[in-house]
Design a protein around this motif. Structure first.
Motif, mmCIF file in Angstrom:
data_model
loop_
_atom_site.group_PDB
_atom_site.id
_atom_site.type_symbol
_atom_site.label_atom_id
_atom_site.label_comp_id
_atom_site.label_asym_id
_atom_site.label_seq_id
_atom_site.Cartn_x
_atom_site.Cartn_y
_atom_site.Cartn_z
ATOM 1 N N GLN A 147 -1.172 -3.636 30.572
ATOM 2 C CA GLN A 147 -1.523 -3.447 29.169
ATOM 3 C C GLN A 147 -2.381 -4.601 28.652
ATOM 4 O O GLN A 147 -3.368 -4.407 27.940
ATOM 5 N N GLU A 148 -2.042 -5.836 29.074
ATOM 6 C CA GLU A 148 -2.835 -6.995 28.642
ATOM 7 C C GLU A 148 -4.256 -6.891 29.177
ATOM 8 O O GLU A 148 -5.221 -7.205 28.495
ATOM 9 N N TYR A 149 -4.366 -6.447 30.424
ATOM 10 C CA TYR A 149 -5.699 -6.283 31.020
ATOM 11 C C TYR A 149 -6.505 -5.271 30.208
ATOM 12 O O TYR A 149 -7.656 -5.502 29.851
ATOM 13 N N LEU A 150 -5.863 -4.153 29.886
ATOM 14 C CA LEU A 150 -6.577 -3.115 29.129
ATOM 15 C C LEU A 150 -6.972 -3.619 27.749
ATOM 16 O O LEU A 150 -8.076 -3.388 27.281
ATOM 17 N N ASP A 151 -6.060 -4.374 27.091
ATOM 18 C CA ASP A 151 -6.374 -4.889 25.754
ATOM 19 C C ASP A 151 -7.581 -5.808 25.796
ATOM 20 O O ASP A 151 -8.433 -5.804 24.923
ATOM 21 N N GLU A 152 -7.648 -6.604 26.876
ATOM 22 C CA GLU A 152 -8.742 -7.582 26.970
ATOM 23 C C GLU A 152 -10.077 -6.906 27.254
ATOM 24 O O GLU A 152 -11.117 -7.344 26.801
ATOM 25 N N HIS A 153 -10.049 -5.849 28.040
ATOM 26 C CA HIS A 153 -11.304 -5.252 28.491
ATOM 27 C C HIS A 153 -11.681 -3.993 27.712
ATOM 28 O O HIS A 153 -12.655 -3.350 28.026
ATOM 29 N N ASN A 154 -10.899 -3.649 26.736
ATOM 30 C CA ASN A 154 -11.198 -2.458 25.939
ATOM 31 C C ASN A 154 -11.724 -2.866 24.573
ATOM 32 O O ASN A 154 -11.320 -3.888 24.030
ATOM 33 N N ALA A 155 -12.588 -2.082 24.036
ATOM 34 C CA ALA A 155 -13.061 -2.331 22.680
ATOM 35 C C ALA A 155 -13.113 -0.997 21.960
ATOM 36 O O ALA A 155 -13.634 -0.026 22.489
ATOM 37 N N LEU A 156 -12.535 -0.976 20.773
ATOM 38 C CA LEU A 156 -12.610 0.234 19.959
ATOM 39 C C LEU A 156 -13.793 0.077 19.016
ATOM 40 O O LEU A 156 -13.883 -0.911 18.294
ATOM 41 N N VAL A 157 -14.690 1.023 19.039
ATOM 42 C CA VAL A 157 -15.908 0.883 18.236
ATOM 43 C C VAL A 157 -16.039 2.054 17.268
ATOM 44 O O VAL A 157 -16.019 3.218 17.678
ATOM 45 N N ASP A 158 -16.180 1.697 15.997
ATOM 46 C CA ASP A 158 -16.414 2.703 14.959
ATOM 47 C C ASP A 158 -17.914 3.008 14.940
ATOM 48 O O ASP A 158 -18.732 2.091 14.765
ATOM 49 N N ILE A 159 -18.282 4.262 15.148
ATOM 50 C CA ILE A 159 -19.720 4.590 15.194
ATOM 51 C C ILE A 159 -20.175 5.371 13.960
ATOM 52 O O ILE A 159 -21.274 5.902 13.928
ATOM 53 N N SER A 160 -19.302 5.414 12.938
ATOM 54 C CA SER A 160 -19.653 6.205 11.759
ATOM 55 C C SER A 160 -20.869 5.624 11.027
ATOM 56 O O SER A 160 -21.521 6.321 10.255
ATOM 57 N N ASP A 161 -21.168 4.350 11.255
ATOM 58 C CA ASP A 161 -22.288 3.727 10.548
ATOM 59 C C ASP A 161 -23.618 3.836 11.303
ATOM 60 O O ASP A 161 -24.616 3.265 10.883
ATOM 61 N N ASP B 27 -13.794 11.534 16.413
ATOM 62 C CA ASP B 27 -15.212 11.882 16.309
ATOM 63 C C ASP B 27 -16.116 10.661 16.221
ATOM 64 O O ASP B 27 -17.192 10.626 16.810
ATOM 65 N N ASN B 28 -15.661 9.667 15.456
ATOM 66 C CA ASN B 28 -16.491 8.481 15.242
ATOM 67 C C ASN B 28 -15.856 7.208 15.780
ATOM 68 O O ASN B 28 -16.098 6.122 15.261
ATOM 69 N N LEU B 29 -15.022 7.350 16.780
ATOM 70 C CA LEU B 29 -14.343 6.183 17.341
ATOM 71 C C LEU B 29 -14.399 6.268 18.865
ATOM 72 O O LEU B 29 -13.933 7.232 19.467
ATOM 73 N N ILE B 30 -15.001 5.232 19.477
ATOM 74 C CA ILE B 30 -15.141 5.224 20.935
ATOM 75 C C ILE B 30 -14.357 4.059 21.517
ATOM 76 O O ILE B 30 -14.399 2.954 20.976
ATOM 77 N N ARG B 31 -13.663 4.314 22.598
ATOM 78 C CA ARG B 31 -13.034 3.211 23.324
ATOM 79 C C ARG B 31 -13.912 2.895 24.532
ATOM 80 O O ARG B 31 -14.156 3.741 25.386
ATOM 81 N N ILE B 32 -14.403 1.649 24.558
ATOM 82 C CA ILE B 32 -15.221 1.191 25.686
ATOM 83 C C ILE B 32 -14.300 0.517 26.697
ATOM 84 O O ILE B 32 -13.439 -0.281 26.321
#
Ligand code: FES
Length: 209
Positions: A39-53, A188-193
């Motif tokens: 879980q720590e690995y995923l938290d560090e390497h994941n980014a939640l990005v709001d693309i509504s803008d 719809d407007n939220l991507i997890r990288i």
């Protein structure tokens, strides 16, 4: 032995002792770091990005740490219907039109190189020598050569050009298309990288070639 020589030998011996100690100690200290949980690995390497803008035809860039702890940038583009309609016409102008030599997860190996037709997600790093690319959304306002008929990305270092699916144009020093990172839509407007999609989202039926 004169004093100067004795002093020199003494300093050399001290320097070698310090260097040797560092060689032994540094790996030892790093091995003492607590092991990351999954879980720590995923938290560090994941980014939640709001693309509504991101407006139609626009791009958003976010920093991202990959598995080698290198900070890079992810480019997210909201492509318009018109831009999408051009992608097919560019095939003869591209080095790797079907992304056979390029790096991407299997769920984006389709005509749009994306999970969703309108949203392109790619690593903003030139596939020649790694420079950060410039987004060029309006072809008519810059001086690309004739073969680059559509907007996309331009490398300021040696001039590689990529289209809005991150595909490299012929004539560019870059050999392959832009890398696509693991990612998926959380909303719809939220991507997890940094994480592959759950089974229900993969592969894309919408953009399949
Ligand atoms: S690093 Fe981009 S063209 Fe060389």
């Amino acid at each position: 032995m004169d004093d100067a020589k004795r002093k020199f030998l003494k300093q050399t011996a001290i320097a070698m002792t310090v260097a040797g100690g560092a060689v032994v100690t540094i790996p030892f200290i790093s091995s003492m770091r607590p092991v990351q949980t999954e879980q720590e690995y995923l938290d560090e390497h994941n980014a939640l990005v709001d693309i509504s803008d991101i407006p139609p035809g626009g791009m958003k860039e976010v920093p991202w740490t990959n598995e080698w702890h290198l900070i890079g940038f992810i480019a997210i583009v909201r492509r318009t219907e018109q831009e999408l309609s051009y992608l097919d016409q560019l095939l003869p102008d591209l080095k790797d039109p079907y992304s056979k030599e390029s790096e991407q997860p299997p769920y984006v190996q389709n005509a749009y190189r994306s999970l969703r037709k309108d949203i392109f997600v790619g690593v903003n790093r030139c596939t020649h020598l790694g420079c950060k690319l410039l987004f060029k959304p309006h072809l008519e306002k810059h001086d690309w050569p004739d073969y680059a008929r559509l907007a996309g990305f331009d490398c300021p270092c040696h001039g590689s050009l990529f289209d809005l699916a991150g595909r490299v144009y012929k004539g560019s020093p870059g050999r392959t298309n832009l890398t696509i990172p693991p990612h998926h839509f959380v909303a719809d407007n939220l991507i997890r990288i940094g994480a592959h999609p759950p089974a229900a989202q993969s592969p894309s039926s919408e953009g399949k070639a």
